[in-house]
Design a protein around this motif. Sequence first.
Motif, mmCIF file in Angstrom:
data_model
loop_
_atom_site.group_PDB
_atom_site.id
_atom_site.type_symbol
_atom_site.label_atom_id
_atom_site.label_comp_id
_atom_site.label_asym_id
_atom_site.label_seq_id
_atom_site.Cartn_x
_atom_site.Cartn_y
_atom_site.Cartn_z
ATOM 1 N N GLN A 131 0.826 -1.210 0.000
ATOM 2 C CA GLN A 131 0.000 0.000 0.000
ATOM 3 C C GLN A 131 0.858 1.257 0.000
ATOM 4 O O GLN A 131 0.489 2.276 -0.594
ATOM 5 N N GLN A 132 2.017 1.177 0.657
ATOM 6 C CA GLN A 132 2.916 2.331 0.729
ATOM 7 C C GLN A 132 3.849 2.399 -0.477
ATOM 8 O O GLN A 132 4.640 3.340 -0.586
ATOM 9 N N GLY A 133 3.787 1.391 -1.350
ATOM 10 C CA GLY A 133 4.621 1.385 -2.539
ATOM 11 C C GLY A 133 6.076 1.041 -2.276
ATOM 12 O O GLY A 133 6.942 1.294 -3.118
ATOM 13 N N TRP A 134 6.349 0.429 -1.106
ATOM 14 C CA TRP A 134 7.728 0.063 -0.776
ATOM 15 C C TRP A 134 8.099 -1.214 -1.503
ATOM 16 O O TRP A 134 7.380 -2.224 -1.412
ATOM 17 N N GLN A 135 9.226 -1.187 -2.220
ATOM 18 C CA GLN A 135 9.633 -2.306 -3.058
ATOM 19 C C GLN A 135 10.601 -3.262 -2.368
ATOM 20 O O GLN A 135 11.119 -4.185 -3.014
ATOM 21 N N GLY A 136 10.832 -3.080 -1.089
ATOM 22 C CA GLY A 136 11.851 -3.853 -0.402
ATOM 23 C C GLY A 136 11.409 -5.181 0.162
ATOM 24 O O GLY A 136 12.132 -5.793 0.960
ATOM 25 N N ALA A 137 10.242 -5.676 -0.236
ATOM 26 C CA ALA A 137 9.740 -6.965 0.235
ATOM 27 C C ALA A 137 8.852 -7.573 -0.842
ATOM 28 O O ALA A 137 8.297 -6.843 -1.675
ATOM 29 N N PRO A 138 8.696 -8.888 -0.855
ATOM 30 C CA PRO A 138 7.780 -9.492 -1.834
ATOM 31 C C PRO A 138 6.340 -9.112 -1.543
ATOM 32 O O PRO A 138 6.002 -8.712 -0.419
ATOM 33 N N ARG A 139 5.498 -9.238 -2.537
ATOM 34 C CA ARG A 139 4.069 -8.990 -2.378
ATOM 35 C C ARG A 139 3.352 -10.289 -1.997
ATOM 36 O O ARG A 139 3.650 -11.349 -2.548
ATOM 37 N N TYR A 140 2.397 -10.188 -1.090
ATOM 38 C CA TYR A 140 1.579 -11.339 -0.729
ATOM 39 C C TYR A 140 0.444 -11.457 -1.727
ATOM 40 O O TYR A 140 -0.324 -10.514 -1.945
ATOM 41 N N LEU A 141 0.318 -12.646 -2.344
ATOM 42 C CA LEU A 141 -0.651 -12.842 -3.424
ATOM 43 C C LEU A 141 -1.763 -13.821 -3.075
ATOM 44 O O LEU A 141 -2.623 -14.101 -3.920
ATOM 45 N N GLY A 142 -1.751 -14.351 -1.854
ATOM 46 C CA GLY A 142 -2.822 -15.255 -1.453
ATOM 47 C C GLY A 142 -2.330 -16.665 -1.167
ATOM 48 O O GLY A 142 -1.124 -16.920 -1.066
ATOM 49 N N ILE A 143 -3.274 -17.598 -1.041
ATOM 50 C CA ILE A 143 -2.991 -19.003 -0.753
ATOM 51 C C ILE A 143 -3.382 -19.835 -1.978
ATOM 52 O O ILE A 143 -4.467 -19.645 -2.537
ATOM 53 N N ASP A 144 -2.495 -20.750 -2.394
ATOM 54 C CA ASP A 144 -2.810 -21.538 -3.585
ATOM 55 C C ASP A 144 -3.652 -22.760 -3.236
ATOM 56 O O ASP A 144 -4.000 -22.981 -2.070
ATOM 57 N N ALA A 145 -3.964 -23.574 -4.242
ATOM 58 C CA ALA A 145 -4.853 -24.723 -4.048
ATOM 59 C C ALA A 145 -4.246 -25.762 -3.118
ATOM 60 O O ALA A 145 -4.972 -26.571 -2.519
ATOM 61 N N ALA A 146 -2.924 -25.753 -2.969
ATOM 62 C CA ALA A 146 -2.254 -26.706 -2.083
ATOM 63 C C ALA A 146 -2.087 -26.148 -0.671
ATOM 64 O O ALA A 146 -1.437 -26.774 0.173
ATOM 65 N N GLY A 147 -2.672 -24.980 -0.420
ATOM 66 C CA GLY A 147 -2.577 -24.373 0.900
ATOM 67 C C GLY A 147 -1.275 -23.658 1.155
ATOM 68 O O GLY A 147 -0.947 -23.328 2.304
ATOM 69 N N ARG A 148 -0.525 -23.394 0.091
ATOM 70 C CA ARG A 148 0.760 -22.722 0.252
ATOM 71 C C ARG A 148 0.614 -21.215 0.081
ATOM 72 O O ARG A 148 -0.187 -20.743 -0.717
ATOM 73 N N GLU A 149 1.413 -20.489 0.827
ATOM 74 C CA GLU A 149 1.491 -19.041 0.702
ATOM 75 C C GLU A 149 2.092 -18.711 -0.665
ATOM 76 O O GLU A 149 3.068 -19.317 -1.091
ATOM 77 N N THR A 150 1.490 -17.744 -1.344
ATOM 78 C CA THR A 150 1.977 -17.332 -2.654
ATOM 79 C C THR A 150 2.484 -15.901 -2.576
ATOM 80 O O THR A 150 1.768 -14.993 -2.157
ATOM 81 N N LEU A 151 3.752 -15.723 -2.971
ATOM 82 C CA LEU A 151 4.412 -14.421 -2.932
ATOM 83 C C LEU A 151 4.958 -14.091 -4.311
ATOM 84 O O LEU A 151 5.196 -14.984 -5.131
ATOM 85 N N SER A 152 5.160 -12.819 -4.578
ATOM 86 C CA SER A 152 5.793 -12.433 -5.836
ATOM 87 C C SER A 152 7.260 -12.853 -5.807
ATOM 88 O O SER A 152 7.917 -12.817 -4.766
ATOM 89 N N TYR A 153 7.759 -13.270 -6.958
ATOM 90 C CA TYR A 153 9.164 -13.654 -7.077
ATOM 91 C C TYR A 153 10.000 -12.415 -7.332
ATOM 92 O O TYR A 153 9.698 -11.624 -8.229
ATOM 93 N N LEU A 154 11.049 -12.221 -6.535
ATOM 94 C CA LEU A 154 11.937 -11.082 -6.693
ATOM 95 C C LEU A 154 13.217 -11.543 -7.376
ATOM 96 O O LEU A 154 14.004 -12.296 -6.789
#
Length: 245
Positions: A41-64
């Motif tokens: 929300q603050q536009g800080w690029q120093g961490a991956p983005r949280y994108l939700g939970i996939d069908a296998a129950g795994r946390e999904t993050l943006s790849y840096l």
Amino acid sequence: MSEIRLPGGFVSDVVRVDETVRRTPARNAPFIHELLDLFAQQGWQGAPRYLGIDAAGRETLSYLDGHVAWQPVQPPDVVSDESLAMVAQLVREFHDLTAGSSLAGDEQVVCHNDLSPKNTVYRDLGHGLRPVAFLDWDLAAPGQHIHDVAHMCWQYLDLGPSIHDPAAAVRGLRLLCDAYGLVDRGDLVKTIMWWQDRCWRGIEAAATTGDPACVALRSAGVVDEVRAAWSWVADNQHVLDDGIK
């Protein structure tokens, strides 16, 4: 889509799927997801983005994309003065973003609590590799500025027996503290030792109960390495304290 296991971690199995990373959610996953959302929300690029939970129950993050400094031997750019200063500035940025937030609660800021080169993404910004983001926010929690600064100093300077001249450590400590803007440095060395003591004791205790990740860490010699680092800092505590005043 194919899955590619990402190297470097003892604690969790992390895979890349296209331009995302999939991993088992941390115990405090809701807090971490809210923290990553705050950064987005603050536009800080120093961490991956949280994108939700996939069908296998795994946390999904943006790849840096970039160089993650998880191997013992690194390119000189990773430990250059410029990179060290930028690490400290990145830490100050997310501390400032979380100061006064509901996530920080009654504490000063939200701390990462595991800052190290192996959790840092570096990219060539035109003048060699420089830090651009931090990974693995699983241990993030409300805390004080000094906690992250001390952990940063320990890990990025590799404070321990590999440093033959304490004056070199003093120079690195001053560089990181100046770049971060840490004014009160009276408890810095003491807090570095607190982290080191807490680290080896925690690994040893968990390994004794059979925790697979900590068993692997102990088998890899991490407990002995951290104890040796603590002893080195303890032996040189007065020199380090006096040097950073």
